[in-house]
Design an enzyme around this catalytic site. Structure first.
Site, PDB file in Angstrom:
ATOM      1  N   ASN A  80      19.249   8.057  33.998  1.00 28.38           N
ATOM      2  CA  ASN A  80      19.263   9.676  34.720  1.00 28.38           C
ATOM      3  C   ASN A  80      18.989  10.407  33.947  1.00 28.38           C
ATOM      4  OD1 ASN A  80      20.802  11.007  36.746  1.00 28.38           O
ATOM      5  ND2 ASN A  80      21.706  11.618  34.948  1.00 28.38           N
ATOM      6  N   SER A 132      11.622  11.461  41.824  1.00 24.02           N
ATOM      7  CA  SER A 132      12.241  12.944  42.488  1.00 24.02           C
ATOM      8  C   SER A 132      11.224  13.287  43.600  1.00 24.02           C
ATOM      9  CB  SER A 132      12.283  14.083  41.717  1.00 24.02           C
ATOM     10  OG  SER A 132      12.115  15.423  41.961  1.00 24.02           O
ATOM     11  N   TYR A 144       7.276  17.605  34.876  1.00 24.43           N
ATOM     12  CA  TYR A 144       8.582  17.105  35.803  1.00 24.43           C
ATOM     13  C   TYR A 144       7.279  15.835  36.815  1.00 24.43           C
ATOM     14  CZ  TYR A 144      12.562  16.174  37.753  1.00 24.43           C
ATOM     15  OH  TYR A 144      13.972  15.956  38.330  1.00 24.43           O
ATOM     16  N   ALA A 146       4.370  14.813  37.089  1.00 26.18           N
ATOM     17  CA  ALA A 146       3.794  13.776  36.614  1.00 26.18           C
ATOM     18  C   ALA A 146       4.400  12.506  36.124  1.00 26.18           C
ATOM     19  CB  ALA A 146       3.168  14.577  35.115  1.00 26.18           C
ATOM     20  N   LYS A 148       8.297  11.956  37.112  1.00 31.86           N
ATOM     21  CA  LYS A 148       8.696  11.337  38.177  1.00 31.86           C
ATOM     22  C   LYS A 148       8.133  10.079  38.589  1.00 31.86           C
ATOM     23  CE  LYS A 148      13.097  13.144  37.404  1.00 31.86           C
ATOM     24  NZ  LYS A 148      14.041  11.964  36.414  1.00 31.86           N
TER      25      LYS A 148
END
Length: 242
Positions: A80, A132, A144, A146, A148
């Site tokens: 996470n 995400s 972000y 890329a 995820k």
């Protein structure tokens, strides 16, 4: 509930937001939980704290070895830990690109690499990583998005490689969840967090944003026995948004 009684779970980035909600849910289900975070804190007899930077492979391998020694094994890994460094491409620095990829994608690689050694040896394990909705593309989040999207491909590949060892590997891809991270996103665009949520809710079929506990409940399902034949999947948790 006690569906995870006797299981040892590691949750990275478990100090706040979706991670903290996942820690609470797994503890309620009966698991012993190790929170791995830059600033982890012990919360109860069933929740143990381990400080670690997931971008450092050697540190990750060392902390996983300590967890196994301290808690008696490793059955579940929830990846996470994540950060955002949002900006449009022409404004995005290389440091912001590298930082997000390092934490959000390489950190998952490091933790999975450390965990699989124990899981394959015992021929059982559950891995869930946080992707995400941004993996489908989101203005101002090239780094972000890329990372995820990479998690989804990484998850599908690990499911193939680890499946013969009875290790299930899945991902969840939350949409708009009310957390400190989404509040920071609102601030980036000059919006009040509550107003930002109301505006987002208008585009969501359920007409509201999600809560961390709603993501945690899906993670709890994926690491439990009821999902024993689910692997290689990314499940979107976004209120029906398209």
């Amino acid at each position: 509930m006690s569906g995870l009684t006797g299981k040892v779970a590691v949750v990275t980035g478990g100090a706040q937001g979706i991670g903290a909600a996942t820690v609470r849910r797994l503890e309620e289900e009966g698991a012993t939980v190790a929170v791995v975070d830059l600033d982890a804190r012990k919360r109860s007899d069933a929740v143990h704290a381990y400080d670690c930077d997931v971008t450092d492979l050697a540190a990750v391998e060392e902390v996983f070895a300590r967890i196994v020694a301290d808690l008696g094994g490793l059955d579940i890994l929830v990846n996470n830990a994540g950060i955002t460094r949002d900006n449009l491409l022409f404004k995005m620095s290389k440091d912001d690109w590298d930082s997000v990829l390092s934490v959000n994608l390489s950190g998952v690689f490091h933790c999975c690499k450390a965990a699989q050694k124990y899981m394959t040896a015992q021929r059982s394990g559950k891995i869930v990583s946080l992707s995400s909705r941004s993996a489908l593309g989101n203005r101002g989040q090239a780094n972000y998005a890329a990372a995820k999207a990479g998690i989804q491909a990484f998850t599908a590949t690990l499911a193939i490689e680890l499946g013969p060892f009875n290790v299930n590997v899945n991902a969840v891809a939350p949409g708009y969840i009310a957390t400190a991270m989404t509040a920071a996103t609102a601030a980036r665009v000059g919006a009040d967090p509550e107003e930002h949520q109301r505006t987002a809710a208008e585009r969501i079929p359920l007409h509201r944003v999600g809560r961390p506990e709603e993501v945690a409940s899906v993670i709890a399902f994926l690491v439990g026995d009821d999902a024993s034949y689910v692997s290689g999947q990314t499940l979107y948790i976004n209120g029906g948004a398209r």
